[in-house]
Design an enzyme around this catalytic site. Sequence first.
Site, PDB file in Angstrom:
ATOM      1  N   ASP A  11      30.137  -2.966  10.591  1.00  0.00           N
ATOM      2  CA  ASP A  11      28.778  -2.571  10.232  1.00  0.00           C
ATOM      3  C   ASP A  11      27.796  -2.717  11.393  1.00  0.00           C
ATOM      4  O   ASP A  11      26.809  -3.456  11.315  1.00  0.00           O
ATOM      5  CB  ASP A  11      28.304  -3.400   9.027  1.00  0.00           C
ATOM      6  CG  ASP A  11      29.136  -3.122   7.786  1.00  0.00           C
ATOM      7  OD1 ASP A  11      29.651  -1.990   7.654  1.00  0.00           O
ATOM      8  OD2 ASP A  11      29.282  -4.025   6.943  1.00  0.00           O
ATOM      9  N   LYS A  63      30.684   4.231  -1.019  1.00  0.00           N
ATOM     10  CA  LYS A  63      30.333   3.866  -2.407  1.00  0.00           C
ATOM     11  C   LYS A  63      29.727   5.072  -3.117  1.00  0.00           C
ATOM     12  O   LYS A  63      28.629   5.011  -3.669  1.00  0.00           O
ATOM     13  CB  LYS A  63      29.408   2.661  -2.456  1.00  0.00           C
ATOM     14  CG  LYS A  63      30.086   1.416  -1.917  1.00  0.00           C
ATOM     15  CD  LYS A  63      29.354   0.151  -2.270  1.00  0.00           C
ATOM     16  CE  LYS A  63      29.949  -1.018  -1.525  1.00  0.00           C
ATOM     17  NZ  LYS A  63      29.722  -0.928  -0.050  1.00  0.00           N
ATOM     18  N   ALA A  65      28.518   7.681  -5.587  1.00  0.00           N
ATOM     19  CA  ALA A  65      28.078   7.469  -6.974  1.00  0.00           C
ATOM     20  C   ALA A  65      27.251   8.668  -7.426  1.00  0.00           C
ATOM     21  O   ALA A  65      26.105   8.523  -7.846  1.00  0.00           O
ATOM     22  CB  ALA A  65      27.267   6.184  -7.078  1.00  0.00           C
ATOM     23  N   GLY A 167      33.532 -10.110   1.286  1.00  0.00           N
ATOM     24  CA  GLY A 167      32.750 -11.298   0.941  1.00  0.00           C
ATOM     25  C   GLY A 167      33.292 -12.554   1.583  1.00  0.00           C
ATOM     26  O   GLY A 167      32.748 -13.631   1.394  1.00  0.00           O
ATOM     27  N   VAL A 168      34.389 -12.428   2.373  1.00  0.00           N
ATOM     28  CA  VAL A 168      34.925 -13.600   3.083  1.00  0.00           C
ATOM     29  C   VAL A 168      34.040 -13.880   4.307  1.00  0.00           C
ATOM     30  O   VAL A 168      33.638 -12.956   4.998  1.00  0.00           O
ATOM     31  CB  VAL A 168      36.384 -13.358   3.542  1.00  0.00           C
ATOM     32  CG1 VAL A 168      36.832 -14.398   4.557  1.00  0.00           C
ATOM     33  CG2 VAL A 168      37.325 -13.354   2.343  1.00  0.00           C
ATOM     34  N   GLN A 171      29.411 -14.153   3.481  1.00  0.00           N
ATOM     35  CA  GLN A 171      28.922 -14.258   2.099  1.00  0.00           C
ATOM     36  C   GLN A 171      29.489 -15.494   1.375  1.00  0.00           C
ATOM     37  O   GLN A 171      29.221 -15.712   0.201  1.00  0.00           O
ATOM     38  CB  GLN A 171      29.275 -12.999   1.308  1.00  0.00           C
ATOM     39  CG  GLN A 171      28.582 -11.733   1.832  1.00  0.00           C
ATOM     40  CD  GLN A 171      28.923 -10.515   0.999  1.00  0.00           C
ATOM     41  OE1 GLN A 171      28.677 -10.474  -0.198  1.00  0.00           O
ATOM     42  NE2 GLN A 171      29.499  -9.498   1.637  1.00  0.00           N
ATOM     43  N   LYS A 174      36.328 -17.540   0.772  1.00  0.00           N
ATOM     44  CA  LYS A 174      37.372 -18.145   1.617  1.00  0.00           C
ATOM     45  C   LYS A 174      38.647 -17.317   1.493  1.00  0.00           C
ATOM     46  O   LYS A 174      39.124 -17.062   0.370  1.00  0.00           O
ATOM     47  CB  LYS A 174      37.692 -19.563   1.143  1.00  0.00           C
ATOM     48  CG  LYS A 174      36.480 -20.469   1.048  1.00  0.00           C
ATOM     49  CD  LYS A 174      36.372 -21.357   2.301  1.00  0.00           C
ATOM     50  CE  LYS A 174      35.207 -22.315   2.232  1.00  0.00           C
ATOM     51  NZ  LYS A 174      33.873 -21.689   2.167  1.00  0.00           N
TER      52      LYS A 174
HETATM   53  O1  C5P Z   1      29.507  -8.918   6.817  1.00  0.00           O
HETATM   54  P1  C5P Z   1      30.349  -9.056   5.586  1.00  0.00           P
HETATM   55  O2  C5P Z   1      31.688  -9.689   5.831  1.00  0.00           O
HETATM   56  O3  C5P Z   1      29.602  -9.687   4.439  1.00  0.00           O
HETATM   57  O4  C5P Z   1      30.648  -7.516   5.180  1.00  0.00           O
HETATM   58  C1  C5P Z   1      31.155  -7.124   3.929  1.00  0.00           C
HETATM   59  C2  C5P Z   1      31.314  -5.612   3.878  1.00  0.00           C
HETATM   60  O5  C5P Z   1      31.868  -5.235   2.625  1.00  0.00           O
HETATM   61  C3  C5P Z   1      30.019  -4.821   4.008  1.00  0.00           C
HETATM   62  O6  C5P Z   1      30.346  -3.572   4.628  1.00  0.00           O
HETATM   63  C4  C5P Z   1      29.598  -4.594   2.577  1.00  0.00           C
HETATM   64  O7  C5P Z   1      28.807  -3.436   2.435  1.00  0.00           O
HETATM   65  C5  C5P Z   1      30.960  -4.392   1.914  1.00  0.00           C
HETATM   66  N1  C5P Z   1      31.042  -4.659   0.486  1.00  0.00           N
HETATM   67  C6  C5P Z   1      30.711  -5.873  -0.090  1.00  0.00           C
HETATM   68  N2  C5P Z   1      30.858  -6.045  -1.446  1.00  0.00           N
HETATM   69  C7  C5P Z   1      31.329  -5.054  -2.221  1.00  0.00           C
HETATM   70  C8  C5P Z   1      31.679  -3.822  -1.665  1.00  0.00           C
HETATM   71  C9  C5P Z   1      31.536  -3.672  -0.297  1.00  0.00           C
HETATM   72  O8  C5P Z   1      30.302  -6.809   0.619  1.00  0.00           O
HETATM   73  N3  C5P Z   1      31.539  -5.225  -3.514  1.00  0.00           N
END
Ligand code: C5P
Length: 213
Positions: A11, A63, A65, A167-168, A171, A174
């Site tokens: 990103d 995504k 939609a 989300g690892v 966010q 783990k």
């Molecule tokens: O920087 P980070 O590891 O949080 O990046 C997560 C990536 O996954 C981003 O591109 C975000 O838009 C994407 N994403 C997400 N949650 C979702 C779907 C996609 O974080 N449910």
Amino acid sequence: MAESRLILALDVYERERALEIARETADYLWAIKVNWPLIIGSGLDIIPELKEETGLPVIADLKLADIPNTNRLIAGKVFEAGADYIIAHGFVGSDSVEAVMELGKTIIVVEMSHPGAREFIQPVTDRLIELANRLEPFGVIAPATRPERVAYIRSKLKPGIKILTPGVGAQGGKAGEVLKAGADYIIVGRSIYASDNPRESARQIYEEVRAWS
Ligand code: C5P
């Protein structure tokens, strides 16, 4: 080297930076995910460029939609550019998802990883899982920030449909916990591309993922 289960969420805006990070980390990746920031910043040509640079599959996280016709118009151009997979929202209904699936391999969002996902998406996850079981896409997106939800989704999802979990890292998710819960692939963005040494960060996460494989 064992096949990786790590997906880089690339990103960033700039083409040169994207290509450099991709080149540095490619050894540790299964695929590269491009999202709107990179497509807006560098144009659709970044997809074939990344593929050429790394030889890895590219997932276009649009995504989608929209109504079936608009989803088809967008997905057509993006698959044509070389994307191997497109991520589409399921909540718009099966006809909109099918419009994408008719054109190429599709990944359906069944739940999201941010706090606000609890408001609207999570309450309908069961129905989105049913949709995925009926349409049998390549995979679904589930939140690494909630391993218990990944385990739940795995228990309801048809075997063979992959679970990809963002989300690892940044966010809070783990890798080990989410793989144990049943995820097939881990999606990591900031913890790799925003680190001082993206190659080393990717290597560390790759090793962690491999320990669970
Ligand atoms: O920087 P980070 O590891 O949080 O990046 C997560 C990536 O996954 C981003 O591109 C975000 O838009 C994407 N994403 C997400 N949650 C979702 C779907 C996609 O974080 N449910």
